[in-house]
Write a protein that holds these residues in place. Structure first.
Motif, short mmCIF file in Angstrom:
data_model
loop_
_atom_site.label_atom_id
_atom_site.label_comp_id
_atom_site.label_asym_id
_atom_site.label_seq_id
_atom_site.Cartn_x
_atom_site.Cartn_y
_atom_site.Cartn_z
N ASP A 477 38.68 -45.73 -74.01
CA ASP A 477 38.87 -45.83 -75.45
C ASP A 477 37.54 -46.30 -76.05
O ASP A 477 36.98 -47.32 -75.61
CB ASP A 477 39.98 -46.82 -75.77
CG ASP A 477 40.14 -47.06 -77.25
OD1 ASP A 477 40.87 -46.31 -77.90
OD2 ASP A 477 39.49 -48.01 -77.77
N ARG A 524 37.37 -35.93 -76.24
CA ARG A 524 38.47 -36.84 -76.58
C ARG A 524 39.77 -36.06 -76.48
O ARG A 524 39.97 -35.05 -77.16
CB ARG A 524 38.28 -37.39 -78.00
CG ARG A 524 39.30 -38.47 -78.33
CD ARG A 524 39.08 -39.03 -79.72
NE ARG A 524 40.00 -40.11 -80.00
CZ ARG A 524 40.08 -40.73 -81.18
NH1 ARG A 524 39.28 -40.35 -82.18
NH2 ARG A 524 40.94 -41.71 -81.35
N GLU A 525 40.68 -36.57 -75.63
CA GLU A 525 41.92 -35.87 -75.39
C GLU A 525 43.03 -36.39 -76.30
O GLU A 525 42.82 -37.32 -77.10
CB GLU A 525 42.29 -35.98 -73.91
CG GLU A 525 41.23 -35.34 -73.00
CD GLU A 525 41.63 -35.32 -71.55
OE1 GLU A 525 42.54 -36.09 -71.15
OE2 GLU A 525 41.03 -34.54 -70.78
N SER A 526 44.19 -35.82 -76.16
CA SER A 526 45.28 -36.10 -77.10
C SER A 526 45.73 -37.56 -77.08
O SER A 526 46.24 -38.07 -78.08
CB SER A 526 46.48 -35.20 -76.79
OG SER A 526 46.91 -35.38 -75.44
N ASP A 527 45.53 -38.25 -75.97
CA ASP A 527 45.92 -39.66 -75.90
C ASP A 527 44.86 -40.59 -76.46
O ASP A 527 44.98 -41.82 -76.38
CB ASP A 527 46.26 -40.05 -74.47
CG ASP A 527 45.09 -39.85 -73.50
OD1 ASP A 527 44.02 -39.39 -73.95
OD2 ASP A 527 45.26 -40.14 -72.30
N GLY A 528 43.75 -40.03 -76.99
CA GLY A 528 42.71 -40.84 -77.59
C GLY A 528 41.63 -41.29 -76.63
O GLY A 528 40.66 -41.92 -77.07
#
Length: 881
Positions: A477, A524-528
């Protein structure tokens, strides 16, 4: 009591973590007698983890009882500082332990770890001590992979003797694939590793789980990491572990540091546990003496005097059981090995060579021979400065100036490597003025005037590499990682804008590389969370991990089979087929260069060109320079109270008669006219690196008002500017020539700063992942890497002027290549000093080596010797009148 090791190793030039995946070919061994071979066949094997088995009844006994019995069995008593460390670790503290070499630092932290964690409640998973030892609890980081096995062996044997249910493992670039696979299935309780190998572990998708039980990290020989990017890499790894484990404890070990509070601040910045400093103040006799030549010329020139001492050094070696002969360069190491072998041919098989360019197997053979007392003498470089415990070593010789107090103490500590045993180092001067340095070094050692270490500030290439590492190792993150990185000392002042730039650079290639998918290294993937999207990018990054950037090297191998080592590509490029060169203590004939390998065979002649390695000259440290000036000040007052000073007295008295002696607060400038032109000699005693910049700076400032061309020569004591036309140097000095104002601007204007920055950018491009070195066994040549990095450099200069990697290249040129901070301090001191301008009729004893140094770059060795002989005869005639 003795400490088995405070492990370190040399930085092998070709070292990168790509080598973790390959095994070097077998090297041809050094010739030895049958008796020696039989003894070596029974040698202690390389480190192998022991099959884990333990008597559970013994394991359940109180650790304090077992430790007391362990010491009593050896008739040892723990030192107070060791007990202090055990207590602090047991109470959850982190710290820096500073103690003399051989004092027992290893036992202090290791037994503290066993006492604190080996007696803790077992993990909740079902296991027995016999078959399932504790999970990975201790990480032991060493700067040196080649000698890490010695540490692992000491930890493993002591744990077994204490009946502690722990296993010990080793993971470096030399670890076998079978052992790495075994560790991937189950990590040992304690792992000895390097910064690069730890970073590789952090790229595992399950890195957090693998390292979930780590309680303590020990950083051995912290001073060796503190001052470079490997230390920054270590700081980032510690920050990652501390983020996962807020109760993580970290301990650093060092024997030679002058700025301990600063060193502790850098190491412990990421940890949240209480901090302490422990000093092992043990009485340790350290004897520093000098081999004084029978005759000393009043007009010295660098390097010529050392080889005259071979006989005296050989005699002294003969009186000791085992000796180490340290040199400051690998070229000098090769020369002295040959000279000692010629002086004592009966030592064949008992004398060995050790430096970082030799093959790993050869170096390991030498290290085992030292430990087992099979070798009489080893000629070496900094490859044996640190770490491993060679108890048979009685004497250490330092060829030439040690250049620093800490280095001299570290090398001296290789002898008498145990409490109560004296360490002895003998300095062998290669230049008459090094006699003054030797006396100054002894006094500085007595006063413990040890150099401090600085640390890199915000190296963006390491930051970029770390972002990709963490993205591979489970993802990150951005907001959390920014806070984590800011927790390190190196990046404590990292701004949000700078972090965003680095993130954007790895995500999209920055302004100028957006069109190239290979530079979109994270997404950056869908989970942030940011992760690396492609497996080929993962493999490429893992092969590129590390901050050790070597000068371009080629393997050297026999046509008949067997690798000898690695040598500078620039040296081999100057040879042609059939040329003879000396390497690894043997004369070799070059057959061909192919596949990044110089293929050779043994030459029939014993003489050949001597390889030259880049970056091999170390500058004189400020502490030793100041101590040397103090010695010269005593000589100016007629005080010659050291044997070295009495030996060099005729030279110093002639210098004072013809000119003046430099002193603290006194800057000596000499103006000499000769057939060559007009000479300006200046003696700031600021070290070779600073003198390069100072000479160029003063020449540029003078030429602004009156155009002129200068030849520049420099050494550790001063520099020379030679011009065809005269300049009013006295007026220039009075007019602010030495002012430190506008220093950075003037430095870059006086030098080809673009060329220097481009060369520096090559290293930055490699570390940041812009340039790929190649897969294992398919490394690119230095020319290919330079071309690739040069292309990026030009693209960024033209289309991405705000690229922080460009700014870093400029900063590193100033701070590292030109040592701008030391130049500023030197200018401030020179500007505040009383300037003594003299006009001797002939070059003085201090000026003569500068002249010879300049001539050496222009004429052959034979012509130089003839010319020096004529100059010496003329000067000695003038001195007698």
């Amino acid at each position: 009591m003795t400490a088995p090791t405070d492990s370190d190793e040399s930085l092998v030039p070709a070292a990168s973590v790509a080598s973790e995946r390959r095994r070097a070919p077998r090297a041809r061994r050094i010739p030895r007698s049958r008796e020696q071979q039989a003894r070596l066949d029974a040698r202690e094997p390389a480190f192998e983890p022991l099959p884990f088995a333990l008597d559970e009844a013994a394991a359940r006994r109180p650790f304090a009882d077992k430790l007391r019995e362990w010491f009593e069995a050896r008739r040892w008593q723990p030192f107070d500082f060791q007990r202090d460390v055990w207590a602090e670790i047991g109470q959850g503290a982190s710290g820096l332990l500073h103690a003399t070499t051989g004092a027992g630092k290893t036992w202090a932290v290791w037994f503290g770890a066993l006492g604190a964690f080996a007696t803790a409640e077992p993990s909740s998973r079902k296991r027995t001590a016999r078959t399932h030892p504790e999970p990975l609890t201790v990480l032991w980081i060493t700067p040196m992979r080649a000698l890490a096995a010695d540490t692992a062996r000491a930890l493993q044997s002591s744990a077994a003797e204490l009946a502690v249910p722990w296993s010990v493992g080793l993971r470096t670039g030399d670890t076998s694939s079978a052992e790495r696979a075994r560790q991937n299935r189950r990590m040992p309780s304690a792992l000895v590793t390097t910064p690069e190998s730890l970073t590789l572990i952090l790229t595992r998708p399950d890195a957090r789980e693998v390292l979930s039980h780590v309680r303590l990290v020990i950083v051995d020989e912290w001073h060796e990491l503190l001052g470079n990017k490997r230390g920054t890499q270590t700081q980032l790894a510690l920050a990652r572990l501390a983020h996962w484990h807020p109760e993580l404890q970290v301990w650093g070990l060092s024997a030679t540091l002058g700025n301990l509070p600063f060193a502790a601040d850098v190491l412990l910045a990421p940890v949240k546990t209480p901090r302490v400093s422990v000093h092992g103040a043990l009485p340790k006799a350290l004897i520093v003496d000098t081999v004084i030549p029978d005759t000393i010329e009043r007009f010295p020139w660098g390097g010529h005097m050392g080889m005259r001492q071979v006989g005296a050094v050989a005699d002294a070696i003969g009186e000791a059981q085992t000796s180490l002969v340290f040199t400051n360069t690998r070229s000098q190491c090769e020369v002295w090995y040959q000279a000692l072998l010629e002086a004592r041919p009966e030592w064949a098989g008992l004398i060995a060579l050790h430096h970082g360019s030799l093959d790993q197997e050869v170096r390991e053979w030498v290290e085992r021979g030292l430990k087992n007392g099979l070798l009489k003498v080893v000629v070496c470089t900094s490859s044996l400065d640190l770490g491993v415990d060679f108890l048979p070593v009685e004497r250490v010789f330092q060829i030439g100036s040690p250049k620093g107090v800490a280095r001299l103490m570290q090398r001296a500590g290789r002898s008498g490597h145990a409490p109560g045993r004296p360490s002895r180092v003998t300095i062998v001067p290669t230049h008459a003025l090094e006699l003054v340095e030797a006396a100054a070094a002894r006094e500085a050692v007595d006063k413990r005037q040890i150099e401090g270490r600085e640390t890199p500030e915000k190296p963006f290439d390491v930051l970029v590499q770390h972002l990709v590492t963490v993205a591979i190792g489970g993802g990150f993150d951005a907001r959390e990682l920014y806070a984590e990185i800011r927790g390190t000392y190196a990046y404590r002042q990292l701004t949000q804008a700078e972090f965003d730039w680095a993130l954007g650079f790895v995500e999209g290639g920055g302004t100028s590389l957006r069109a190239y998918p290979d530079y979109h290294r994270v997404v950056r993937e869908s989970d942030g969370l940011y992760r690396v999207p492609r497996e080929d990018l993962v493999r490429r990054h893992r092969n590129n991990i590390g901050t050790i950037v070597a000068n371009g090297t080629l393997n050297v191998a026999y046509l008949s089979g067997g690798r000898i080592g690695a040598i500078e590509e620039s040296f081999i490029s100057r040879l042609k087929t059939g040329d003879i060169f000396t390497f690894g203590g043997r004369a070799l004939e070059l057959i061909r260069v192919q596949d990044m390998t110089a293929w050779v065979r043994r030459a029939t002649t014993s003489r050949g060109a001597m390889p030259q390695w880049a970056g091999s000259r170390m500058p004189l440290s400020s502490e030793l320079a100041d101590a040397t000036l103090t010695m010269l000040a005593r000589a100016a007052d007629g005080i010659f109270d050291e044997p070295e000073m009495r030996a060099v007295r005729p030279l110093l008295e002639l210098q004072q008669k013809w000119s003046a002696l430099p002193e603290p607060g006194v800057l000596v400038v000499e103006l000499v006219k000769s057939r060559e032109g007009h000479h300006f000699f200046c003696y700031p005693f600021a070290g070779r690196t600073a003198h390069i910049g100072l000479g160029a700076l003063l020449a540029w400032r003078v030429a602004r008002e009156k155009p002129g061309t200068f030849s520049i020569s420099m050494n550790d004591y001063g520099f020379e500017l030679l011009s065809a036309q005269p300049f009013d140097w006295a007026a220039q000095l009075q007019g602010g020539l030495l002012s430190p104002d506008e220093l950075e601007h003037d430095i870059l204007a006086s030098l080809n700063s673009s060329e220097l920055s481009m060369r520096r950018f090559r290293e930055i491009a490699r570390v940041s992942g812009l340039v790929f070195q190649g897969h294992a066994g398919q490394q690119k040549s230095a020319r290919q890497l330079q071309a690739s990095s040069g292309l990026f450099y030009e693209i960024f200069r033209q289309h991405d002027r705000d690229n922080l990697l460009l700014n870093q290249a400029d900063d590193e040129v100033l701070l590292q290549e030109l040592d701008a901070q030391r130049m500023r301090r030197a200018l401030e001191r020179m500007n505040a000093s009383r300037v003594v301008v003299t006009r001797p009729k002939k070059p003085t004893p201090f000026a003569f080596p500068l002249i010879v140094g300049r001539l050496r770059e222009k004429v052959s060795t034979e012509k130089l010797a003839d010319r020096v002989e004529r100059m010496l005869a003329e000067l000695e005639k003038a001195a007698r009148t």
